[in-house]
Enzyme design. Structure first.
Site, mmCIF file in Angstrom:
data_model
loop_
_atom_site.group_PDB
_atom_site.id
_atom_site.type_symbol
_atom_site.label_atom_id
_atom_site.label_comp_id
_atom_site.label_asym_id
_atom_site.label_seq_id
_atom_site.Cartn_x
_atom_site.Cartn_y
_atom_site.Cartn_z
ATOM 1 N N GLN A 26 2.251 -5.853 -2.999
ATOM 2 C CA GLN A 26 2.439 -6.059 -1.741
ATOM 3 C C GLN A 26 3.851 -5.273 -1.262
ATOM 4 O OE1 GLN A 26 1.662 -9.451 -3.211
ATOM 5 N NE2 GLN A 26 -0.328 -8.543 -2.984
ATOM 6 N N ASP A 82 0.962 -1.163 -0.048
ATOM 7 C CA ASP A 82 0.024 -0.092 0.076
ATOM 8 C C ASP A 82 0.829 1.253 0.092
ATOM 9 O OD1 ASP A 82 -2.232 -1.535 0.055
ATOM 10 O OD2 ASP A 82 -1.752 -2.068 2.249
ATOM 11 N N LYS A 120 1.827 1.943 -4.991
ATOM 12 C CA LYS A 120 2.704 1.536 -6.368
ATOM 13 C C LYS A 120 1.594 1.646 -7.807
ATOM 14 C CE LYS A 120 2.678 -2.392 -4.431
ATOM 15 N NZ LYS A 120 2.545 -2.291 -3.051
ATOM 16 N N GLY A 143 -4.318 -4.539 -4.022
ATOM 17 C CA GLY A 143 -5.216 -3.500 -4.421
ATOM 18 C C GLY A 143 -4.503 -2.298 -4.864
ATOM 19 N N HIS A 144 -4.481 -2.006 -6.236
ATOM 20 C CA HIS A 144 -3.606 -1.095 -6.422
ATOM 21 C C HIS A 144 -4.602 0.231 -7.086
ATOM 22 C CE1 HIS A 144 0.200 -3.526 -7.370
ATOM 23 N NE2 HIS A 144 -0.061 -3.349 -6.082
HETATM 24 P P1 IMP Z 1 -2.483 -12.879 2.233
HETATM 25 O O1 IMP Z 1 -1.161 -12.751 0.913
HETATM 26 O O2 IMP Z 1 -3.550 -12.500 1.457
HETATM 27 O O3 IMP Z 1 -2.478 -14.342 2.456
HETATM 28 O O4 IMP Z 1 -1.884 -11.962 3.339
HETATM 29 C C1 IMP Z 1 -0.823 -12.197 3.998
HETATM 30 C C2 IMP Z 1 -0.457 -10.821 4.567
HETATM 31 O O5 IMP Z 1 -0.151 -9.837 3.772
HETATM 32 C C3 IMP Z 1 -1.510 -10.121 5.433
HETATM 33 O O6 IMP Z 1 -1.110 -9.298 6.380
HETATM 34 C C4 IMP Z 1 -2.116 -9.231 4.329
HETATM 35 O O7 IMP Z 1 -2.973 -8.212 5.160
HETATM 36 C C5 IMP Z 1 -0.696 -8.748 3.533
HETATM 37 N N1 IMP Z 1 -1.232 -8.316 2.474
HETATM 38 C C6 IMP Z 1 -1.393 -9.113 1.462
HETATM 39 N N2 IMP Z 1 -1.586 -8.481 0.312
HETATM 40 C C7 IMP Z 1 -1.232 -7.140 0.540
HETATM 41 C C8 IMP Z 1 -1.374 -5.929 -0.005
HETATM 42 O O8 IMP Z 1 -1.487 -6.001 -1.409
HETATM 43 N N3 IMP Z 1 -1.197 -4.865 0.655
HETATM 44 C C9 IMP Z 1 -1.088 -4.849 1.995
HETATM 45 N N4 IMP Z 1 -0.942 -5.779 2.506
HETATM 46 C C10 IMP Z 1 -1.178 -6.766 2.008
HETATM 47 MG MG MG Z 2 -2.952 -1.973 -1.788
#
Ligand code: IMP
Ligand code: MG
Length: 421
Positions: A222, A13, A16, A40-41
């Site tokens: 991420q 977040d 990007k 989520g971009h």
């Molecule tokens: P998962 O990849 O959905 O299993 O999430 C694993 C961890 O990464 C959790 O703490 C999520 O909140 C975090 N996470 C996954 N994708 C994102 C992202 O795009 N932005 C911020 N945090 C993320």
């Molecule tokens: Mg995001």
């Protein structure tokens, strides 16, 4: 040509999506190399706010090729929804979206597995987005995964059922009884829909493009501190979010990597569980959340907020070989009397200036303070419009990291981006 990389240096977040959209005019191709719809971009232009999950953020610029690389995991239901929404506001996806045949499918049962594992972990849960990302990548290394290219094969259903029955054995072991048959129906329907899009052998496509002197930007998802190897394990995502992921997620040699743009939010946020040394649980943290509208673009969860962590930032810069820094959401920091930056951690009574083996250990940040700025900067257009305190903050970051700040974002819109001179 070399492939440039853009990725987040914190916990995701960092903004990007916006920056990729701004840089896209300089490139022929934008390619995602890891992650999936956990991302989520957010992009804003012409008073439209749009969130992308799987599709690269170059999709709203005309005539640019957008590749979903082999390292990405795809949920066809979410991808179809994204395609529908992007088409509504004028994107030409039939022409500009290219999907790697080797990209992996997230199955409906992967979503259930995510839930089953999180429930089992209870208080130790990761705080997953529950999109099935972890279980999908697990199946990749377990050699049970379905590639999206498999949908054109006669034995696709057989393969699907084989992996699904494997998942059902796991559900039985966990006494997990939830099913998602409706989602499964949607999933198969979405796959039929997606079949009419362009599928490529992306590793050859990308390398041929480089040979033909095309410019490519690899878009990370991420953040580096969520990297499965180097992040705050086990509170991480299940892919390599660092530059190394570009090599495996697109099939390019490390020799081919050019500029590495590291995106840094002017402060820090994290969504989900796990260590966050500079987290502020007070009114300053709430002020950052309110001003920065820090709520997850994928899940809507409130993000945890805190000051910039220079120790963690330098760790990310080291891992990624960052050549240029881009600072985002500087406008959110306007109005503070002082701004704090962590330059060390106190661990077991000792001060360290590096990220230790286990970030989950008790780390108390050691701060330096800088004067803040009070003026609204969201209308600033060039470096000379910016308050001196902000310029000093940027200079401070450059000195502490040894990397130049190339762009500064002062608001969510495409146009609110300043090249730093
Ligand atoms: P998962 O990849 O959905 O299993 O999430 C694993 C961890 O990464 C959790 O703490 C999520 O909140 C975090 N996470 C996954 N994708 C994102 C992202 O795009 N932005 C911020 N945090 C993320
Ligand atoms: Mg995001």
């Amino acid at each position: 040509m070399k492939i440039d990389v853009l990725l987040g240096l914190q916990w995701g977040d960092e903004g990007k999506g916006k920056i990729v959209d701004v840089l896209t005019p300089k490139y022929d191709i934008i390619a995602r190399f890891q992650g999936g719809p956990n991302a989520g971009h957010t992009l804003e232009f012409n008073n439209i706010k749009h969130v992308l999950h799987t599709i690269p953020s170059g999709i709203f610029r005309e005539d640019k090729i957008n590749i979903i690389g082999n390292g990405v995991v795809i949920d066809p239901v979410i991808l179809k929804h994204e395609i529908d929404e992007a088409v509504k506001i004028g994107a030409n996806l039939k022409e500009n979206l290219y999907i790697s045949r080797k990209a992996q499918l997230i199955m409906p049962t992967h979503r259930l597995l995510d839930k089953a594992y999180e429930e089992y972990k209870g208080a130790n849960k990761i705080g997953s987005t529950l999109k099935g990302i972890g279980p999908a990548y697990t199946d990749k290394t377990a050699r049970l995964a379905l590639k999206i290219g498999d949908i054109f094969k006669d034995n696709f259903l057989e393969k699907y059922n084989c992996t699904k029955s494997h998942h059902e054995k796991i559900f039985a072991g966990y006494n997990f009884n939830e099913t998602n048959e409706e989602y499964e129906k949607e999933w198969f329907a979405a796959l039929e829909f997606i079949k009419s899009y362009k599928f490529i052998d992306s590793e050859k496509f990308v390398n041929d493009a480089l040979k033909a002197k095309k410019t490519i930007l690899a878009e990370g998802a991420q953040g580096s501190l969520l990297d499965v190897d180097f992040g705050s394990y086990p509170f991480v995502t299940s892919s390599n979010t660092t530059t190394s992921g570009v090599c495996t997620g697109l099939g390019v040699s490390p020799h081919k990597v050019g500029e590495v743009y590291g995106i840094v939010k002017a402060y820090c946020t994290r969504v989900g569980s796990g260590p966050f040394p500079t987290e502020l649980s007070d009114e300053t943290g709430q002020a950052l959340r309110d001003k920065g509208f820090e709520y997850g673009a994928t899940t809507g969860r409130p993000r945890r907020c805190g000051w910039l962590d220079m120790v963690a930032l330098n760790y990310s810069i080291m891992l990624n070989g960052v050549t240029k820094i881009i600072i985002t959401k500087a406008d959110v920091l306007s109005g503070f009397d002082t701004i704090k930056v962590a330059v060390g951690y106190k661990m077991n009574g000792e001060i360290i200036d590096y990220v230790p083996y286990d970030m989950n250990d008790d780390l108390e940040p050691v701060y330096e303070e800088l004067p803040g700025w009070k003026t609204d900067i969201s209308d600033c257009k060039k470096t000379s419009d910016l308050p001196i305190e902000l310029l000093n903050y940027l200079k401070y970051i450059t000195v502490k990291t040894g990397v130049k700040v190339k762009y500064l974002s002062v608001g969510p819109d495409r146009t609110q981006t300043i090249k730093i001179k």
